[in-house]
Write an enzyme that holds these catalytic residues in place. Structure first.
Site, short mmCIF file in Angstrom:
data_model
loop_
_atom_site.label_atom_id
_atom_site.label_comp_id
_atom_site.label_asym_id
_atom_site.label_seq_id
_atom_site.Cartn_x
_atom_site.Cartn_y
_atom_site.Cartn_z
N GLU A 61 0.80 -1.26 -0.04
CA GLU A 61 0.21 -0.11 0.01
C GLU A 61 0.94 1.28 -0.04
O GLU A 61 0.44 2.20 -0.50
CB GLU A 61 -0.87 0.11 1.29
N TYR A 144 -5.62 6.75 4.26
CA TYR A 144 -5.96 5.82 3.37
C TYR A 144 -5.32 4.40 3.41
O TYR A 144 -5.83 3.33 3.50
CB TYR A 144 -5.70 6.15 1.72
N ASP A 162 -9.40 4.65 -2.72
CA ASP A 162 -8.28 5.22 -3.53
C ASP A 162 -9.09 5.70 -4.82
O ASP A 162 -10.40 5.90 -5.03
CB ASP A 162 -7.41 3.85 -3.78
N CYS A 216 -14.82 -0.61 -14.28
CA CYS A 216 -15.21 0.72 -14.37
C CYS A 216 -13.86 1.63 -14.45
O CYS A 216 -13.47 2.43 -13.49
CB CYS A 216 -15.78 1.09 -12.84
N CYS A 223 -19.51 -1.38 -18.69
CA CYS A 223 -20.68 -1.61 -18.02
C CYS A 223 -21.18 -3.01 -18.03
O CYS A 223 -21.80 -3.50 -17.52
CB CYS A 223 -21.92 -0.62 -17.98
N CYS A 226 -20.29 -5.26 -15.80
CA CYS A 226 -20.29 -4.88 -14.09
C CYS A 226 -21.27 -5.66 -13.38
O CYS A 226 -22.46 -5.69 -13.72
CB CYS A 226 -20.51 -3.46 -14.25
N CYS A 232 -26.78 1.27 -11.32
CA CYS A 232 -25.96 2.18 -11.45
C CYS A 232 -26.65 3.65 -11.95
O CYS A 232 -26.82 3.38 -13.27
CB CYS A 232 -24.70 1.74 -12.49
S1 SF4 Z 1 -22.19 -0.02 -14.18
FE1 SF4 Z 1 -21.60 1.89 -13.19
S2 SF4 Z 1 -20.23 1.18 -11.69
FE2 SF4 Z 1 -20.35 -0.38 -13.34
S3 SF4 Z 1 -18.84 -0.12 -14.77
FE3 SF4 Z 1 -20.54 0.96 -15.56
S4 SF4 Z 1 -20.23 2.98 -14.72
FE4 SF4 Z 1 -19.06 1.66 -13.34
#
Ligand code: SF4
Length: 382
Positions: A61, A144, A162, A216, A223, A226, A232
């Site tokens: 880290e 952090y 981060d 992301c 997306c 994701c 989202c």
């Molecule tokens: S859905 Fe939202 S959180 Fe997921 S990759 Fe796309 S922008 Fe990022």
């Protein structure tokens, strides 16, 4: 007269209860199959009884502050091979630590790393403390890093934020205010997902980092891959790729100076210096330079002869060849242009305090910061 309608603010209220549960469950399930394999990590498949080595988490880290994972991996390997425990690192000399760190940048981190190892080794019998408050008292451990160690090494429900997490939270909650002003809002939203949650806090923190690093991503978020796409807000509003918004950057200041490649009368050694412990590149070995001034060193001369600028400082210097070139280096807060000067010391040449001759044949043993390495390469290759 047309009326000005207020622009509705996007909805990014803290996710409550069941929504938070769903978000965490989706992230953890995704992490179980998509976690990045990193040398300081324990795989989620190892099971709940296995947490990462706090020494490894802390070391990684600190190295990862302002530095990419790819750049850190070889340095991490080098450090744990050389110093397998925090006691070993504590017993190393500061020159050894600075040399091993050379090239990773932000050298104050290395000085604090060494100090921190000494504190943990001496005052805590080699054990890292397992509370946020105690972790934050260690040299070089800020909010952090303390949160990351608490979550990853001790599985505590700390909020780890981060740059990757900033991005995921900004997009998921459609935070449209620009960074850095939006940081408190992002922090509050991230805390709402993490604090008080005892179901795999370390894995959850790492899942957020990994989602930001691999799905992301800054440009063109992926997306479709994701795990939290359905909830989202940034995606739903079609603004995900524009987030996080950033305040316009100020122009980076420019600094100028000269850098010297001075060989000894025999031509088999080069003049180096250890920089003072405080200040830029503190404690590192480099080539001599002038002060890094906020105006060009040779501006305004019709036919600038760089040696005119050198002989005042080093009277016993003989020109060897013309200017070998200049180097440019970008630091966090300024750009630096250094014009190179190559000379050979005559008999009676007097080096300054802190400077020493180093054999050319053993130059590879010196861990130069990148700015010096650029000029060393220029001189060796010419
Ligand atoms: S859905 Fe939202 S959180 Fe997921 S990759 Fe796309 S922008 Fe990022």
């Amino acid at each position: 007269m047309p009326t000005t309608m207020p622009i509705p603010r996007p909805s990014h209220k803290k996710k409550e209860g069941a929504q938070t549960d769903l978000f965490r469950a989706q992230m953890l399930a995704w992490y179980d199959t998509h976690a990045r394999v990193l040398p300081w990590r324990v795989s989620p498949s190892a099971g709940p009884c296995f947490t990462a080595n706090p020494y490894h988490v802390w070391l990684s880290e600190v190295m990862l502050q302002q530095t990419t994972v790819q750049a850190v991996i070889p340095y991490f390997g080098k450090f744990v091979d050389k110093w397998p425990s925090v006691h070993d690192l504590a017993m190393a000399s500061s020159e050894e630590v600075m040399t091993a760190w050379a090239g990773l940048g932000y050298y104050a981190r290395a000085r604090n790393l060494h100090k921190c190892a000494q504190v943990v080794s001496r005052e805590n019998k080699g054990k890292f403390p397992n509370t946020l408050e105690e972790l934050k008292k260690l040299p070089g451990v800020g909010d952090y890093t303390a949160a990351a160690i608490a979550a990853i090494a001790f599985d505590l429900p700390a909020t780890v934020i981060d740059g990757n997490v900033d991005r995921v939270i900004s997009r998921y909650f459609a935070v449209t205010d620009p960074l850095p002003g939006s940081k408190p809002e992002i922090r509050a939203l991230a805390a709402g997902l993490a604090e008080g949650r005892t179901d795999r806090p370390g894995d959850f923190a790492q899942s957020m980092m990994d989602l930001g690093a691999t799905v992301c991503i800054p440009k063109n978020p992926r997306c479709d891959l994701c795990p939290v796409r359905d909830g989202c807000a940034g995606r739903a509003q079609g603004i995900a790729a524009e987030l996080p918004a950033k305040a316009p950057k100020k122009a980076r200041p420019q600094r100028w100076g000269l850098i010297y490649w001075i060989t000894n009368p025999a031509g088999d050694a080069v003049l180096l210096e250890r920089r003072p412990d405080t200040g830029m590149l503190g404690g590192m070995v480099g080539l001599p330079t002038t002060e890094w001034a906020d105006r060009p060193v040779i501006k305004g001369r019709k036919k600038p002869d760089i040696m005119d600028y050198v002989t005042d400082r080093y009277p016993g210097l003989e020109r060897v060849r013309d200017n070998p070139g200049a180097i440019r280096h970008t630091f966090t807060h300024f750009d630096l242009d250094l014009i190179g000067v190559v000379g050979k010391a005559k008999k009676g040449f007097v080096a300054e305090p802190g400077q020493f001759w180093h054999p050319l044949a053993e130059l590879s043993e010196i861990g130069f910061p990148t700015v010096f390495k650029k000029f060393v390469n220029l001189c060796i290759l010419k």
